[in-house]
Design an enzyme around this catalytic site. Structure first.
Site, PDB file in Angstrom:
ATOM      1  N   ASP A  47       0.837  -1.201   0.000  1.00 38.13           N
ATOM      2  CA  ASP A  47       0.000   0.000   0.000  1.00 38.13           C
ATOM      3  C   ASP A  47       0.870   1.249   0.000  1.00 38.13           C
ATOM      4  O   ASP A  47       2.011   1.235   0.494  1.00 38.13           O
ATOM      5  CB  ASP A  47      -0.917  -0.002   1.217  1.00 38.13           C
ATOM      6  CG  ASP A  47      -1.953  -1.123   1.158  1.00 38.13           C
ATOM      7  OD1 ASP A  47      -2.493  -1.370   0.071  1.00 38.13           O
ATOM      8  OD2 ASP A  47      -2.194  -1.748   2.211  1.00 38.13           O
ATOM      9  N   TYR A  75       5.760  -8.965   8.192  1.00 47.37           N
ATOM     10  CA  TYR A  75       5.446  -7.538   8.323  1.00 47.37           C
ATOM     11  C   TYR A  75       5.593  -7.102   9.768  1.00 47.37           C
ATOM     12  O   TYR A  75       5.424  -7.900  10.702  1.00 47.37           O
ATOM     13  CB  TYR A  75       3.991  -7.258   7.907  1.00 47.37           C
ATOM     14  CG  TYR A  75       3.659  -7.539   6.474  1.00 47.37           C
ATOM     15  CD1 TYR A  75       3.762  -6.542   5.503  1.00 47.37           C
ATOM     16  CD2 TYR A  75       3.210  -8.799   6.079  1.00 47.37           C
ATOM     17  CE1 TYR A  75       3.442  -6.793   4.182  1.00 47.37           C
ATOM     18  CE2 TYR A  75       2.879  -9.060   4.766  1.00 47.37           C
ATOM     19  CZ  TYR A  75       3.001  -8.061   3.818  1.00 47.37           C
ATOM     20  OH  TYR A  75       2.680  -8.320   2.510  1.00 47.37           O
ATOM     21  N   ASP A  89      -6.631   2.016   7.109  1.00 47.62           N
ATOM     22  CA  ASP A  89      -5.279   2.529   7.350  1.00 47.62           C
ATOM     23  C   ASP A  89      -5.360   4.009   7.658  1.00 47.62           C
ATOM     24  O   ASP A  89      -6.445   4.616   7.650  1.00 47.62           O
ATOM     25  CB  ASP A  89      -4.354   2.242   6.168  1.00 47.62           C
ATOM     26  CG  ASP A  89      -4.795   2.928   4.886  1.00 47.62           C
ATOM     27  OD1 ASP A  89      -5.081   4.134   4.917  1.00 47.62           O
ATOM     28  OD2 ASP A  89      -4.858   2.251   3.839  1.00 47.62           O
ATOM     29  N   ARG A 179      -4.183  -5.005   7.178  1.00 45.61           N
ATOM     30  CA  ARG A 179      -5.259  -4.083   7.577  1.00 45.61           C
ATOM     31  C   ARG A 179      -6.495  -4.860   8.037  1.00 45.61           C
ATOM     32  O   ARG A 179      -7.143  -4.513   9.029  1.00 45.61           O
ATOM     33  CB  ARG A 179      -5.622  -3.176   6.398  1.00 45.61           C
ATOM     34  CG  ARG A 179      -4.552  -2.145   6.044  1.00 45.61           C
ATOM     35  CD  ARG A 179      -4.982  -1.323   4.839  1.00 45.61           C
ATOM     36  NE  ARG A 179      -4.959  -2.094   3.606  1.00 45.61           N
ATOM     37  CZ  ARG A 179      -5.854  -1.995   2.625  1.00 45.61           C
ATOM     38  NH1 ARG A 179      -6.887  -1.168   2.767  1.00 45.61           N
ATOM     39  NH2 ARG A 179      -5.732  -2.703   1.540  1.00 45.61           N
TER      40      ARG A 179
END
Length: 638
Positions: A47, A75, A89, A179
Site C-alpha cells: 500500500d 510484516y 489505514d 489491515r
C-alpha cells in the site's frame, strides 16, 4: 511448447526498499531509470502508506513473478485501537470509534489468529469484483461483497504497546491483508482499529536489510508512527546518481542459491546438451546434472555450464516440460594472437564505436575451468554493465605442459571443452595463443600493452600470484604500475578455498589421478569429462554385452593430451552423438548433431579403454565420458 522470452532489457533481481508515500508501481521508476529498461515487475504490492521490501524482477526474470509472489511474507505493523477508517489505514476517513483495549487483552487474543483462518479482504483493495477493482467501487460510494478466503498466519507477536497502539510482527501466507487482520483483532476485543504504519521486512528468504535504500527508511516504532509527515516523504534523500549506482551494483543475477530461495531445484545442463536445451528440443533427465535425485514433482531452475541461468523446467514423475528458456547467444568468436596484432578484434568489436568502449579481460590457461576461475570470470562479465566487451586470453594447452611435457600428467580439460565453457558463461570472444618459443620471449609489459592497443583493454582481472612475460618476470606490482600508465583498471582476485585448501587445476588433476571424482566434480562444478572426439573405436560383442574398445595411450599425436583416471572399472555416463545429415562426421556444427547419454561400465587398463553396454548401440561417435555421480534413479535410459 517452449515459451520464448523477450530479448529486451537486463536480467536480474533487485531488492528495493520502498518508502511510504509512492505506490509500488511508482517506486519501480528508480529501477527503470537506473538500468535503462521498462521491462520490470514487482512481486507483491505494498500500500502507498506502507514501506519495506519490494522484490523487483528485471528482464526475463519477470517470468519468476508467480514463484516469488507465492512466498510467505513478514510484516511489522502499528495498530491504533479506538478508531476505524474506511480504508483500514491512516489515509482513510474515520467511520467508527470505540473503547481502547489494554495491552493484556491484546496479548491474550492474538493466539486465536494463528494457523489457517478465514479473512475477508478490505473493500479498499486491488481485488476485482464483477470486473472492477473493489477500491474503485468504494470510491464511487458503491458497496461490494467480497467473499472470505483462507490464509495462514504462521506467527504473530506483540512487540510493544503504548497509548492504545500495538506494534506487532506477523509472518503470513500469500494474500494476507494486515489491515484486515488489525480489523478482526479489534473486533475480537469488542473494539475497532486501523493500521497507522506498515513495513514489510521479508519475502520468503529475501530480507529488507539487504535491500537498496533500506538505510533511508528510519526507525519503525510506535513513537515514530506519530510522526505522520515521515510517511508522506516521496523522494529518496541521497544523491540520485549514487542511488542509481547502488541499484546497478546490487542487482542480483539468478544463481543456484537464489533459485533455492525461490523454492526451485537448481540443476546444470550438460555442455553437450546446452544447444538442445537452448533450441527447445525434447527434454530427457540425462541432459541435467544434479547432486542427488530430483523430486518426483518439481520446478527446476536450469543453468548453462558455469552458472548462467537458462530457464525453468517442470518435472512430474519422469516427464519434463519447458516453462521458459533463455536462449544461448551464439555471438562467441575465437581469435589467434596474429588476429589480435593484425587488428581483427578491434575491427570486429570496436570499429566506429565510442572511444570509451573497450574490453574487459582475464588471462590464463584456465585448465578446468573451475571454482577458482569463477571469481575472475564474474569480475570480467560484470563489466558488461560498464559497456565493456568481456573476453578471455588463453593458451592452446596448459602452460605447465610446455615447460615439462614428458612428466606432465595432462590437462583437466581440452581446448574445445574450455571454449565451450567460455561461450556458455557469456564471454564475447577468446584469444587462443600457441605458446611458441617466439611468443615466450615477449616482455610482459609489451604483451599487456598489445592487449590495450589491439583489444582496447580497459579492465583486467587476475589472481594476486599472476605473472606474465619472459620467464614470468612481470608480476602484479609491475602490472599495477602499467595499469596507471596505460589507463586500465586492474582487479586482484583472492583465491577460492575448498576444504581449507586453494582450488587449482593441479589439485583437480591430482583428484582425477586418485579417482576422487566427487572432489573433482565439486571444484569443476560438473563431472570430469574425458574428451573422446579424437579416439578411434572398435565395436565388438562379449556375451550379452555390446563393447566399444579404444586404444588411447595419452600423448599419442592423434589424441588430446588430457589427464586419465587410474586403471580400473568405473560406472560412467557416455555421451554419444550422430549427425542429422548423412556423411557429416564428428567436429561439425553443434546445431546439426543429435546427442544422447548412456550409462556404461568403463574399464581402463594399460592404455585400452573399454565401454560395456547392455542395450543396442546407436550410430555415431563417442564425444565424451563423464566420471562421477551418474544417478540411475534420475537417468532416462535411451
Amino acid at each position: 511448447m517452449k515459451k520464448r522470452t523477450n530479448e529486451s532489457g537486463l536480467n536480474g533481481i533487485v531488492l528495493l526498499a520502498k518508502k511510504a508515500g509512492p505506490t509500488s508501481f511508482a517506486s519501480l521508476s528508480a529501477v527503470k531509470r537506473a538500468l535503462g529498461t521498462t521491462h520490470v515487475g514487482h512481486t507483491g504490492t505494498l500500500d502507498s502508506f506502507a514501506d519495506g521490501l519490494l522484490v523487483v524482477l528485471v528482464g526475463r526474470m519477470t517470468h519468476l513473478v508467480s514463484h516469488i509472489t507465492g512466498m510467505d511474507k513478514t510484516y511489522r505493523a502499528v495498530i491504533a485501537f479506538g478508531e476505524e477508517t474506511d480504508t483500514l489505514d491512516r489515509t482513510g476517513k474515520i467511520v467508527k470509534k470505540s473503547r481502547v483495549p489494554s495491552e493484556e487483552e491484546v496479548r491474550a487474543v492474538l493466539p486465536r489468529f494463528l494457523g489457517e483462518i478465514l479473512q475477508t479482504p478490505p473493500l479498499f483493495s486491488a481485488l476485482h469484483v464483477n470486473g472492477k477493482r473493489a477500491s474503485d467501487l468504494a470510491r464511487e460510494g458503491k458497496s461490494a461483497e467480497i467473499p472470505p478466503r483462507k490464509i495462514t498466519i504462521h506467527s504473530i507477536e506483540l512487540l510493544d504497546f503504548s497509548d492504545g497502539r500495538a506494534l506487532v510482527e506477523v509472518r503470513c501466507s500469500k494474500g494476507t491483508y494486515i489491515r484486515a487482520l488489525a480489523r478482526d483483532i479489534a473486533y475480537a476485543l469488542d473494539s475497532c482499529a486501523h493500521v497507522v504504519a506498515l513495513r514489510r521486512t521479508s519475502v520468503g528468504k529475501f530480507r529488507l536489510e539487504d535491500a537498496v535504500g533500506q538505510e533511508n527508511l528510519g526507525a519503525f516504532s510506535i513513537s515514530a508512527s506519530f510522526e505522520n509527515a515521515r510517511f508522506e516523504e516521496n523522494r529518496y534523500t541521497e544523491n540520485e546518481t549514487d542511488f542509481f549506482e547502488k541499484i546497478r551494483s546490487q542487482k542480483k543475477e539468478m544463481t543456484a542459491e537464489i533459485a533455492k530461495m525461490c523454492s526451485l531445484v537448481p540443476v546444470s545442463v550438460s555442455p553437450y546438451f546446452a544447444d538442445d536445451f537452448s533450441h527447445g528440443r525434447p527434454l530427457r533427465s540425462s541432459m541435467f546434472f544434479s547432486r542427488g535425485s530430483l523430486p518426483s514433482k518439481a520446478e527446476i531452475a536450469v543453468f548453462y555450464p558455469k552458472g548462467k541461468f537458462a530457464g525453468i523446467v517442470k518435472k512430474v514423475e519422469k516427464k519434463f516440460s519447458y516453462g521458459f528458456v533463455i536462449p544461448l547467444r551464439n555471438q562467441f568468436s575465437v581469435y589467434s594472437w596474429k588476429d589480435v596484432t593484425s587488428g581483427k578484434v578491434c575491427h570486429d568489436f570496436f570499429e566506429n564505436k565510442s572511444e570509451n568502449v573497450g574490453s574487459a579481460l582475464t588471462i590464463g590457461s584456465f585448465d578446468g575451468p573451475h571454482l577458482g576461475h569463477d571469481a575472475l570470470f564474474d569480475a570480467v562479465l560484470f563489466q558488461k554493465n560498464n559497456s565493456l566487451v568481456p573476453g578471455v586470453v588463453t593458451f592452446t594447452k596448459s602452460l605447465r605442459s610446455f615447460k615439462n611435457p614428458k612428466e606432465y600428467e595432462g590437462d583437466v580439460a581440452t581446448l574445445s571443452q574450455r571454449l565451450e565453457t567460455f561461450a556458455a558463461k557469456g564471454f564475447s570472444f577468446a584469444v587462443v595463443i600457441d605458446f611458441s618459443d617466439e611468443f615466450a620471449k615477449i616482455d610482459g609489459s609489451d604483451f599487456l600493452s598489445s592487449l590495450v592497443d589491439f583489444c582496447k583493454m580497459r579492465f583486467l582481472a587476475e589472481g594476486k600470484d599472476f605473472r606474465c612475460g619472459y620467464k614470468g618476470s612481470t608480476d602484479m606490482t609491475a602490472i599495477g604500475a602499467l595499469a596507471l600508465e596505460r589507463n586500465f583498471v586492474l582487479r586482484t582476485i583472492d583465491s577460492v578455498l575448498y576444504n581449507g585448501e586453494r582450488v587449482s587445476s593441479s589439485r583437480i588433476r591430482a583428484c582425477i589421478g586418485n579417482a576422487d571424482f566427487s572432489s573433482a566434480a565439486y571444484m569443476l562444478e560438473r563431472p570430469f569429462a574425458l574428451d573422446c572426439s579424437d579416439f578411434s573405436w572398435t565395436q565388438t560383442c562379449a556375451g550379452e554385452k555390446n563393447m566399444l574398445l579404444a586404444h588411447c595411450k595419452k600423448n599419442q599425436e592423434n589424441q588430446k593430451n588430457q589427464v586419465f583416471p587410474p586403471d580400473g572399472t568405473y560406472r560412467v555416463t557416455v555421451i554419444r552423438a550422430f549427425s542429422r545429415k548423412n556423411g557429416l562426421q564428428s567436429g561439425e556444427a553443434q546445431s546439426s548433431v543429435r546427442v544422447f547419454s548412456h550409462l556404461s561400465d568403463c574399464m581402463l587398463e594399460n592404455g585400452t579403454l573399454r565401454l560395456s553396454f547392455s542395450g543396442k548401440l546407436i550410430e555415431g561417435w563417442v564425444k565424451a565420458i563423464q566420471f562421477g555421480y551418474p544417478d540411475e534413479n534420475n537417468f532416462l535410459k535411451e
